[in-house]
Write an enzyme that holds these catalytic residues in place. Structure first.
Site, PDB file in Angstrom:
ATOM      1  N   ARG A 101       0.852  -1.189   0.000  1.00  0.00           N
ATOM      2  CA  ARG A 101       0.000   0.000   0.000  1.00  0.00           C
ATOM      3  C   ARG A 101       0.888   1.239   0.000  1.00  0.00           C
ATOM      4  O   ARG A 101       2.099   1.131   0.130  1.00  0.00           O
ATOM      5  CB  ARG A 101      -1.026   0.006   1.152  1.00  0.00           C
ATOM      6  CG  ARG A 101      -0.665  -0.677   2.418  1.00  0.00           C
ATOM      7  CD  ARG A 101       0.165   0.061   3.450  1.00  0.00           C
ATOM      8  NE  ARG A 101      -0.002   1.485   3.460  1.00  0.00           N
ATOM      9  CZ  ARG A 101       1.004   2.329   3.557  1.00  0.00           C
ATOM     10  NH1 ARG A 101       2.259   1.892   3.664  1.00  0.00           N
ATOM     11  NH2 ARG A 101       0.818   3.623   3.561  1.00  0.00           N
ATOM     12  N   GLY A 102       0.214   2.416  -0.141  1.00  0.00           N
ATOM     13  CA  GLY A 102       0.976   3.642  -0.331  1.00  0.00           C
ATOM     14  C   GLY A 102       1.050   3.904  -1.833  1.00  0.00           C
ATOM     15  O   GLY A 102       1.386   2.996  -2.606  1.00  0.00           O
TER      16      GLY A 102
ATOM     17  N   ASP B 130      -2.222  10.817  -2.395  1.00  0.00           N
ATOM     18  CA  ASP B 130      -2.555   9.727  -3.327  1.00  0.00           C
ATOM     19  C   ASP B 130      -2.979  10.250  -4.691  1.00  0.00           C
ATOM     20  O   ASP B 130      -2.874   9.532  -5.691  1.00  0.00           O
ATOM     21  CB  ASP B 130      -3.649   8.841  -2.730  1.00  0.00           C
ATOM     22  CG  ASP B 130      -3.070   8.031  -1.592  1.00  0.00           C
ATOM     23  OD1 ASP B 130      -2.858   8.595  -0.506  1.00  0.00           O
ATOM     24  OD2 ASP B 130      -2.781   6.839  -1.806  1.00  0.00           O
TER      25      ASP B 130
ATOM     26  N   ASN C  75      -5.504  12.354   0.398  1.00  0.00           N
ATOM     27  CA  ASN C  75      -4.596  11.514   1.190  1.00  0.00           C
ATOM     28  C   ASN C  75      -5.454  10.754   2.198  1.00  0.00           C
ATOM     29  O   ASN C  75      -6.689  10.914   2.238  1.00  0.00           O
ATOM     30  CB  ASN C  75      -3.541  12.382   1.893  1.00  0.00           C
ATOM     31  CG  ASN C  75      -2.414  11.544   2.489  1.00  0.00           C
ATOM     32  OD1 ASN C  75      -1.855  10.676   1.819  1.00  0.00           O
ATOM     33  ND2 ASN C  75      -2.088  11.757   3.757  1.00  0.00           N
ATOM     34  N   LYS C  76      -4.824   9.926   3.007  1.00  0.00           N
ATOM     35  CA  LYS C  76      -5.537   9.096   3.978  1.00  0.00           C
ATOM     36  C   LYS C  76      -6.567   9.910   4.759  1.00  0.00           C
ATOM     37  O   LYS C  76      -6.279  11.030   5.188  1.00  0.00           O
ATOM     38  CB  LYS C  76      -4.509   8.478   4.923  1.00  0.00           C
ATOM     39  CG  LYS C  76      -5.050   7.577   5.990  1.00  0.00           C
ATOM     40  CD  LYS C  76      -5.899   6.455   5.454  1.00  0.00           C
ATOM     41  CE  LYS C  76      -5.217   5.604   4.419  1.00  0.00           C
ATOM     42  NZ  LYS C  76      -6.148   4.685   3.695  1.00  0.00           N
TER      43      LYS C  76
HETATM   44  O1  MRU Z   1      -4.573   3.126   2.165  1.00  0.00           O
HETATM   45  P1  MRU Z   1      -3.098   3.371   2.058  1.00  0.00           P
HETATM   46  O2  MRU Z   1      -2.334   2.849   3.232  1.00  0.00           O
HETATM   47  O3  MRU Z   1      -2.552   2.903   0.735  1.00  0.00           O
HETATM   48  O4  MRU Z   1      -2.957   4.945   2.075  1.00  0.00           O
HETATM   49  C1  MRU Z   1      -1.692   5.494   1.938  1.00  0.00           C
HETATM   50  C2  MRU Z   1      -1.688   6.953   2.141  1.00  0.00           C
HETATM   51  O5  MRU Z   1      -2.701   7.591   2.274  1.00  0.00           O
HETATM   52  C3  MRU Z   1      -0.358   7.609   2.104  1.00  0.00           C
HETATM   53  O6  MRU Z   1      -0.366   8.737   2.917  1.00  0.00           O
HETATM   54  C4  MRU Z   1      -0.081   8.034   0.682  1.00  0.00           C
HETATM   55  O7  MRU Z   1      -0.091   6.989  -0.202  1.00  0.00           O
HETATM   56  C5  MRU Z   1       1.106   8.861   0.688  1.00  0.00           C
HETATM   57  S1  MRU Z   1       2.390   8.553  -0.425  1.00  0.00           S
HETATM   58  C6  MRU Z   1       3.537   7.606   0.249  1.00  0.00           C
END
Ligand code: MRU
Length: 350
Positions: free
Chosen positions: A54-55, A242, A252-253
Site C-alpha cells: 500500500r501507499g 494519493d 490523502n488518507k
Molecule cells: O490506504 P493506504 O495505506 O494505501 O494509504 C496510503 C496513504 O494515504 C499515504 O499517505 C499516501 O499513499 C502517501 S504517499 C507515500
C-alpha cells in the site's frame, strides 16, 4: 543520499516464469516481517486491494511489475489470444484500488509500450521499464527529501499521518523521506505520528520505520493531534498524497483534512510531499477524485471477538481531500509549489 531500510516491493529473478514481484506483507507488520513472491498478476492485484502492499507510489511500482507478469503469462498462450488476455489483465491491475493515481499512471505507462506483438522481447522491455519506474521513484524520493529539509529554517518537532516511508514507495518515502533527511540535517528533532484509524498505518508502520531509523518519536491517537498543536509541541506537519488535482487539492488518507484544518488554525505549516506521478492534471479540482470506500470490518474489527451483538452501520471512506488553500506548500521532485493553485501547479509541470 538516503537509502532504504527495507524494500517493500521489488522484482526478483526467481519464479516459475523467470521472475516475480516480491512484496513485504504490510498487513502483518509490525509483529511479523514476511516477504512473499508473486508470479501471477492476479495475486499482485489482490495484494494491492487487500493492503499487503500500500501507499501510492508503492502500488504504482507493484502494478508495473504486475504488468510484466501479465506479459510473461500472455507469452504462454497462442499468439491470437495474447492481446485480449493482456488488455484484460491491464484493466484488472488498473482497477485494483481507485484513489491513488500512481496505479493507473504506471499501468498506462507500461501499456503504452505494448502496442505491437506480445512476445519475449516486449516482456524484456516491460521489465526494463518497470525497473526504471522504481529507480525514478527512488531518485524522486531523495530529491523531495532534500527540498523538504531545506525548507525548514530552524529545528522543529514534526507531525505526520498514515505511512509514507520505505513501505509506501519504491524508495525512502515522500513525507517520511523529508523527516529522515530533516533528522540527519538536524532540522527535525522529533516526530509525532498519528495512529491513523481504521487500519493504523501510523502506529503499525510509521512507528516501525521511525524505530528502524532511530528517529525519536511519539505515537498519538488521531483525536489528540489538535491539542498537541495547541500545546506548541510541533512546528510543521508533513503528509503524502494519493492524488493531487490541477489546482493543488490533495487526496490523502482520511483524517488528513482534519489535520490541515487544525494546522491552519494553529498557524503551523502544512506540507504535502508527493512525486509528479501522484498528480492528476486531468482533474480541475479535488471534487473529481474518486474516494475508495472500504469494508466495515476495518472499523469494527478493532473490537476483536467482542464485536457488538447488533448490526452496525459504518462509513469508511479511505481518503479525504485537503483543499489547496490549507496547504502551505507541495513538495514535488519538480520543485516546491508554495501556496499551490492552478497557475502555480501548471508552471511546475510546464
Ligand atoms: O490506504 P493506504 O495505506 O494505501 O494509504 C496510503 C496513504 O494515504 C499515504 O499517505 C499516501 O499513499 C502517501 S504517499 C507515500
Amino acid at each position: 543520499m538516503l537509502t532504504s531500510t527495507v524494500r517493500a516491493v521489488q522484482w526478483v529473478n526467481e519464479g516459475p516464469k523467470g521472475g516475480s514481484c516480491r512484496l513485504l506483507d504490510q498487513k502483518r507488520l509490525p509483529s511479523e516481517e514476511n516477504f512473499h513472491d508473486y508470479a501471477d498478476y492476479r495475486l499482485v492485484s489482490k495484494a494491492i486491494a487487500d493492503l499487503t502492499v500500500r501507499g501510492a507510489p508503492a502500488i504504482g511500482v507493484a502494478a508495473a511489475y504486475a504488468v510484466v507478469l501479465a506479459a510473461q503469462e500472455a507469452c504462454t498462450l497462442p499468439e491470437n489470444g495474447r492481446r485480449a488476455f493482456f488488455d484484460d489483465a491491464l484493466h484488472t491491475i488498473a482497477v485494483s484500488r481507485p484513489t491513488a493515481v500512481n496505479l493507473g499512471w504506471a499501468v498506462a505507462r507500461m501499456g503504452g509500450l505494448a502496442t505491437g506483438r506480445i512476445d519475449a522481447d516486449l516482456t524484456a522491455r516491460l521489465l526494463r521499464e518497470a525497473l526504471v519506474i522504481q529507480e525514478e521513484d527512488i531518485a524522486f524520493n531523495n530529491r523531495m527529501a532534500r527540498l523538504g529539509s531545506d525548507l525548514l529554517r530552524e529545528p522543529v518537532a514534526a507531525m505526520t499521518y498514515c505511512n509514507t516511508g520505505d513501505l509506501a514507495t519504491g524508495g525512502v518515502g515522500t513525507a517520511f523521506g523529508v523527516l529522515r533527511q530533516g533528522y540527519v540535517d538536524g532540522k527535525v528533532t522529533h516526530v509525532y505520528t498519528c495512529e491513523t484509524r481504521p487500519v493504523l498505518q501510523g502506529l503499525r508502520l510509521t512507528a516501525w520505520e521511525l524505530a528502524k531509523n532511530k528517529i525519536p518519536f511519539t505515537a498519538i491517537c488521531d483525536n489528540m493531534a489538535a491539542s498537541v498543536m495547541r500545546a506548541r509541541k510541533v512546528g510543521a506537519v508533513f503528509v503524502g498524497a494519493d492524488r493531487i488535482a490541477a489546482n493543488g487539492d490533495a487526496a490523502n488518507k482520511v483524517g488528513t483534512y482534519a489535520l490541515a484544518v487544525a494546522a491552519q488554525f494553529h498557524r503551523i505549516p502544512f506540507y504535502v510531499v508527493a512525486p509528479s506521478s501522484s498528480f492528476d492534471l486531468t482533474l480541475a479540482s479535488g471534487e473529481g477524485i474518486p474516494i475508495e470506500q472500504r469494508a466495515s470490518e476495518e472499523i469494527v474489527g478493532v473490537l476483536g471477538s467482542n464485536r457488538p451483538p447488533y448490526a452496525m452501520s459504518t462509513f469508511n471512506p479511505s481518503f479525504d481531500v485537503t483543499p489547496h488553500e490549507l496547504i502551505t506548500a507541495i513538495i514535488c521532485e519538480k520543485g516546491v509549489i508554495v501556496a499551490p493553485d492552478t497557475k502555480k501547479v501548471e508552471m511546475v509541470f510546464r
